[in-house]
Design an enzyme around this catalytic site. Sequence first.
Site, PDB file in Angstrom:
ATOM      1  N   ALA A 154      -0.458   0.979  -7.284  1.00 50.92           N
ATOM      2  CA  ALA A 154       0.440   0.922  -6.132  1.00 50.92           C
ATOM      3  C   ALA A 154      -0.284   1.168  -4.820  1.00 50.92           C
ATOM      4  O   ALA A 154       0.348   1.298  -3.772  1.00 50.92           O
ATOM      5  CB  ALA A 154       1.565   1.946  -6.309  1.00 50.92           C
ATOM      6  N   CYS A 155      -1.609   1.218  -4.855  1.00 50.77           N
ATOM      7  CA  CYS A 155      -2.380   1.560  -3.665  1.00 50.77           C
ATOM      8  C   CYS A 155      -3.033   0.324  -3.054  1.00 50.77           C
ATOM      9  O   CYS A 155      -3.571  -0.532  -3.772  1.00 50.77           O
ATOM     10  CB  CYS A 155      -3.459   2.585  -4.027  1.00 50.77           C
ATOM     11  N   ILE A 156      -2.990   0.232  -1.736  1.00 47.11           N
ATOM     12  CA  ILE A 156      -3.599  -0.901  -1.037  1.00 47.11           C
ATOM     13  C   ILE A 156      -4.595  -0.419   0.019  1.00 47.11           C
ATOM     14  O   ILE A 156      -4.869  -1.106   1.002  1.00 47.11           O
ATOM     15  CB  ILE A 156      -2.511  -1.798  -0.395  1.00 47.11           C
ATOM     16  N   THR A 157      -5.174   0.759  -0.206  1.00 50.29           N
ATOM     17  CA  THR A 157      -6.108   1.349   0.757  1.00 50.29           C
ATOM     18  C   THR A 157      -7.270   0.418   1.077  1.00 50.29           C
ATOM     19  O   THR A 157      -7.652   0.250   2.234  1.00 50.29           O
ATOM     20  CB  THR A 157      -6.640   2.685   0.215  1.00 50.29           C
TER      21      THR A 157
END
Length: 321
Positions: A173-176
């Site tokens: 769920a991370c888009i860093t």
Amino acid sequence: MRTFDYHNVQLLPEKCIIKSRSEADTSVQFGPHKFQLPVVPANMETVMDENLATWMAQHDYFYVMHRFQPEQRLEFVQSMHKKGLFASISVGIKDAEYDFIDELKAANAVPEYTTIDVAHGHSDFVIKMIKYIKKEIPETFLIVGNLGTPDAVREIENAGADATKIGIGPGKACITKYKTGFGTGGWQLSALKWCSKAATKPMIADGGIRTNGDLAKSIRFGATMMMIGSVFAGHVESPGEIVEKNGKKFKQYWGSASAKQKGEHHNVEGRQLLIPFKGNIEDTLLEMKEDLQSSISYAGGKDLMSLRKVNYVLLDSIDES
């Protein structure tokens, strides 16, 4: 430095020394307690709540309660202690958190585990919080994250952390990495290996785990514990309502840095997803245990540490057929 991730590593088998895979010991000592498995559900609002934390503690599994209902944390610690269970909470680094540490001390409600939970843990302000916690409630086992480099691990350990959490943006769920250009997304397993060169205390591998075989790979490259979000989301016990879409059941899952979690669209580094409904978390944990026991048998050992010694190969591509 050649980088790699879970999908392009395969571990190489050693001679098996146990008659049955059921003989393999998957337990791990982490801080003051011993747990059935070296896994912990992510401290996210769509993964962990008080009911699940209670169940995990009752069944000798590690958990970390999230920090997104800060006013309930003192009561949570007291409630867990009244049940004779260990308390494991998360804190941030805002000024109000120092008052919260004072409240815990004044109430004689010191959690057995405290996690400083920020996206970029290699920070002067995190170090300040580490020193304050270690001064005021030194008996708590202090986990600090998230980190992604050996320099960060070295400095955070030296500041007083009892364990570190490794992973900058590799979660589902991370888009860093897309939003900032930074992180360990896409090479999380390499980052773990790299950080292990500096670590003298336990590391939690956080993010990027998609299959049970990734647990063995994490241990091989230095992890003591693995924090998992998407794989643990979507169960009966997971927070949130079941959503039906095209005749199939799902549960919502969102990152801690998502607009949904923040309640505003500023500094967003996470997204919302729908996770297929999976049934009871107990079944998932049992499957993890059985698969880890098989991993240990392939490693030619009797316990988790045998996985640290196996050889491996790097694959340029994966045949998914």
